[in-house]
Scaffold this motif. Structure first.
Motif, PDB file in Angstrom:
ATOM      1  N   MET A 181      49.253  47.847  39.074  1.00 18.89           N
ATOM      2  CA  MET A 181      49.810  46.822  38.205  1.00 18.89           C
ATOM      3  C   MET A 181      48.790  46.514  37.106  1.00 18.89           C
ATOM      4  SD  MET A 181      50.970  42.975  39.176  1.00 18.89           S
ATOM      5  CE  MET A 181      52.722  42.993  39.194  1.00 18.89           C
ATOM      6  N   ASP A 182      49.264  46.431  35.897  1.00 15.78           N
ATOM      7  CA  ASP A 182      48.381  46.114  34.787  1.00 15.78           C
ATOM      8  C   ASP A 182      48.290  44.594  34.584  1.00 15.78           C
ATOM      9  OD1 ASP A 182      50.903  45.693  33.832  1.00 15.78           O
ATOM     10  OD2 ASP A 182      50.669  46.832  31.998  1.00 15.78           O
ATOM     11  N   PRO A 183      47.333  44.116  33.813  1.00 16.66           N
ATOM     12  CA  PRO A 183      47.166  42.675  33.620  1.00 16.66           C
ATOM     13  C   PRO A 183      48.381  41.992  33.004  1.00 16.66           C
ATOM     14  CG  PRO A 183      45.214  43.837  32.860  1.00 16.66           C
ATOM     15  CD  PRO A 183      46.247  44.878  33.195  1.00 16.66           C
ATOM     16  N   PHE A 184      49.134  42.698  32.170  1.00 19.51           N
ATOM     17  CA  PHE A 184      50.312  42.093  31.542  1.00 19.51           C
ATOM     18  C   PHE A 184      51.311  41.632  32.592  1.00 19.51           C
ATOM     19  CE2 PHE A 184      54.682  42.550  30.022  1.00 19.51           C
ATOM     20  CZ  PHE A 184      54.691  41.583  29.033  1.00 19.51           C
ATOM     21  N   HIS A 185      51.630  42.500  33.552  1.00 21.90           N
ATOM     22  CA  HIS A 185      52.612  42.134  34.564  1.00 21.90           C
ATOM     23  C   HIS A 185      52.086  41.032  35.485  1.00 21.90           C
ATOM     24  CE1 HIS A 185      54.252  46.090  33.343  1.00 21.90           C
ATOM     25  NE2 HIS A 185      55.383  45.401  33.434  1.00 21.90           N
ATOM     26  N   ALA A 186      50.797  41.039  35.744  1.00 24.05           N
ATOM     27  CA  ALA A 186      50.208  39.971  36.544  1.00 24.05           C
ATOM     28  C   ALA A 186      50.313  38.629  35.806  1.00 24.05           C
ATOM     29  CB  ALA A 186      48.756  40.288  36.865  1.00 24.05           C
ATOM     30  N   LEU A 187      50.101  38.643  34.501  1.00 18.44           N
ATOM     31  CA  LEU A 187      50.226  37.408  33.713  1.00 18.44           C
ATOM     32  C   LEU A 187      51.668  36.926  33.639  1.00 18.44           C
ATOM     33  CD1 LEU A 187      47.698  38.106  30.841  1.00 18.44           C
ATOM     34  CD2 LEU A 187      47.496  36.414  32.665  1.00 18.44           C
ATOM     35  N   VAL A 188      52.614  37.846  33.593  1.00 25.13           N
ATOM     36  CA  VAL A 188      54.032  37.460  33.608  1.00 25.13           C
ATOM     37  C   VAL A 188      54.363  36.764  34.926  1.00 25.13           C
ATOM     38  CG1 VAL A 188      56.403  38.349  33.649  1.00 25.13           C
ATOM     39  CG2 VAL A 188      54.782  39.214  31.953  1.00 25.13           C
ATOM     40  N   LEU A 189      53.880  37.312  36.034  1.00 22.54           N
ATOM     41  CA  LEU A 189      54.114  36.689  37.333  1.00 22.54           C
ATOM     42  C   LEU A 189      53.420  35.336  37.425  1.00 22.54           C
ATOM     43  CD1 LEU A 189      55.377  36.824  40.119  1.00 22.54           C
ATOM     44  CD2 LEU A 189      53.384  38.115  40.885  1.00 22.54           C
ATOM     45  N   PHE A 229      50.124  40.545  44.039  1.00 19.53           N
ATOM     46  CA  PHE A 229      50.078  41.218  42.739  1.00 19.53           C
ATOM     47  C   PHE A 229      49.084  40.601  41.754  1.00 19.53           C
ATOM     48  CE2 PHE A 229      54.391  42.093  44.345  1.00 19.53           C
ATOM     49  CZ  PHE A 229      54.297  43.472  44.406  1.00 19.53           C
ATOM     50  N   ASN A 230      48.121  39.822  42.225  1.00 23.14           N
ATOM     51  CA  ASN A 230      47.165  39.173  41.326  1.00 23.14           C
ATOM     52  C   ASN A 230      45.885  39.990  41.123  1.00 23.14           C
ATOM     53  OD1 ASN A 230      45.746  38.867  43.703  1.00 23.14           O
ATOM     54  ND2 ASN A 230      45.739  36.651  43.655  1.00 23.14           N
ATOM     55  N   HIS A 231      45.831  41.207  41.612  1.00 19.79           N
ATOM     56  CA  HIS A 231      44.599  41.989  41.600  1.00 19.79           C
ATOM     57  C   HIS A 231      43.962  42.193  40.225  1.00 19.79           C
ATOM     58  CE1 HIS A 231      45.137  42.579  45.808  1.00 19.79           C
ATOM     59  NE2 HIS A 231      46.348  43.069  45.613  1.00 19.79           N
ATOM     60  N   PRO A 232      44.721  42.424  39.148  1.00 18.77           N
ATOM     61  CA  PRO A 232      44.043  42.652  37.857  1.00 18.77           C
ATOM     62  C   PRO A 232      43.292  41.432  37.322  1.00 18.77           C
ATOM     63  CG  PRO A 232      46.286  43.473  37.771  1.00 18.77           C
ATOM     64  CD  PRO A 232      46.154  42.692  39.050  1.00 18.77           C
ATOM     65  N   ILE A 233      43.677  40.238  37.738  1.00 23.17           N
ATOM     66  CA  ILE A 233      43.033  39.029  37.199  1.00 23.17           C
ATOM     67  C   ILE A 233      42.616  38.076  38.325  1.00 23.17           C
ATOM     68  CG2 ILE A 233      44.064  39.091  34.907  1.00 23.17           C
ATOM     69  CD1 ILE A 233      46.259  37.266  35.867  1.00 23.17           C
ATOM     70  N   GLU A 234      42.013  38.617  39.360  1.00 21.66           N
ATOM     71  CA  GLU A 234      41.663  37.810  40.535  1.00 21.66           C
ATOM     72  C   GLU A 234      40.554  36.802  40.300  1.00 21.66           C
ATOM     73  OE1 GLU A 234      40.895  40.607  43.692  1.00 21.66           O
ATOM     74  OE2 GLU A 234      42.733  39.949  44.645  1.00 21.66           O
ATOM     75  N   GLY A 235      39.562  37.145  39.565  1.00 20.86           N
ATOM     76  CA  GLY A 235      38.421  36.256  39.402  1.00 20.86           C
ATOM     77  C   GLY A 235      37.343  36.554  40.420  1.00 20.86           C
ATOM     78  N   LYS A 236      36.448  35.601  40.600  1.00 20.86           N
ATOM     79  CA  LYS A 236      35.315  35.789  41.509  1.00 20.86           C
ATOM     80  C   LYS A 236      35.751  35.673  42.965  1.00 20.86           C
ATOM     81  CE  LYS A 236      31.820  34.108  38.368  1.00 20.86           C
ATOM     82  NZ  LYS A 236      30.731  33.173  38.158  1.00 20.86           N
ATOM     83  N   VAL A 237      35.053  36.390  43.836  1.00 20.42           N
ATOM     84  CA  VAL A 237      35.283  36.281  45.277  1.00 20.42           C
ATOM     85  C   VAL A 237      34.506  35.063  45.773  1.00 20.42           C
ATOM     86  CG1 VAL A 237      34.970  37.389  47.515  1.00 20.42           C
ATOM     87  CG2 VAL A 237      35.606  38.761  45.530  1.00 20.42           C
ATOM     88  N   LEU A 238      35.215  34.124  46.374  1.00 24.97           N
ATOM     89  CA  LEU A 238      34.590  32.903  46.860  1.00 24.97           C
ATOM     90  C   LEU A 238      34.149  33.020  48.312  1.00 24.97           C
ATOM     91  CD1 LEU A 238      37.110  30.414  45.262  1.00 24.97           C
ATOM     92  CD2 LEU A 238      34.899  31.140  44.373  1.00 24.97           C
ATOM     93  N   TYR A 239      34.926  33.752  49.100  1.00 21.47           N
ATOM     94  CA  TYR A 239      34.600  33.958  50.510  1.00 21.47           C
ATOM     95  C   TYR A 239      35.009  35.376  50.875  1.00 21.47           C
ATOM     96  CZ  TYR A 239      34.535  33.478  55.560  1.00 21.47           C
ATOM     97  OH  TYR A 239      34.276  33.656  56.878  1.00 21.47           O
ATOM     98  N   SER A 240      34.106  36.121  51.438  1.00 20.03           N
ATOM     99  CA  SER A 240      34.363  37.514  51.763  1.00 20.03           C
ATOM    100  C   SER A 240      34.613  37.667  53.263  1.00 20.03           C
ATOM    101  CB  SER A 240      33.177  38.367  51.337  1.00 20.03           C
ATOM    102  OG  SER A 240      33.448  39.718  51.538  1.00 20.03           O
ATOM    103  N   ILE A 241      35.764  38.259  53.619  1.00 26.16           N
ATOM    104  CA  ILE A 241      36.099  38.521  55.013  1.00 26.16           C
ATOM    105  C   ILE A 241      35.471  39.847  55.439  1.00 26.16           C
ATOM    106  CG2 ILE A 241      37.995  38.957  56.616  1.00 26.16           C
ATOM    107  CD1 ILE A 241      39.662  37.057  54.784  1.00 26.16           C
TER     108      ILE A 241
END
Length: 86
Positions: A1-9, A42-54
């Motif tokens: 998924m590209d950032p455009f579709h993530a922003l639409v969602l 579907f938020n992977h292209p614009i997730e941001g920083k990882v706050l807690y890593s599993i």
């Protein structure tokens, strides 16, 4: 998924949240729940920083809070709909 579709969602989540706040209904709550859950996947292209890593591939990111807020608002909308119906 590209950032455009993530922003639409993301915009769909915000639109459903505005609908839930402006005119609470079962349809608004269902739409907000649906878009919030889809946002988690579907938020992977614009997730941001990882706050807690599993583990090294999975973790809680900044954009996951959008889903949490959407689900919380959907819950409030359901409560408001039940009060009006009672």
């Amino acid at each position: 998924m590209d950032p455009f579709h993530a922003l639409v969602l993301l915009n769909a989540v915000f639109a459903c949240a505005a609908w839930s706040l402006a005119k609470p209904s079962w349809a608004a709550a269902i739409a907000l729940i649906t878009t919030s859950i889809l946002w988690l996947f579907f938020n992977h292209p614009i997730e941001g920083k990882v706050l807690y890593s599993i583990d090294y591939e999975t973790g809680l990111t900044e954009s996951d809070f959008v889903s949490a807020a959407g689900l919380l608002l959907a819950g409030v909308t359901v409560i408001r709909c039940r009060r009006v119906g009672s």
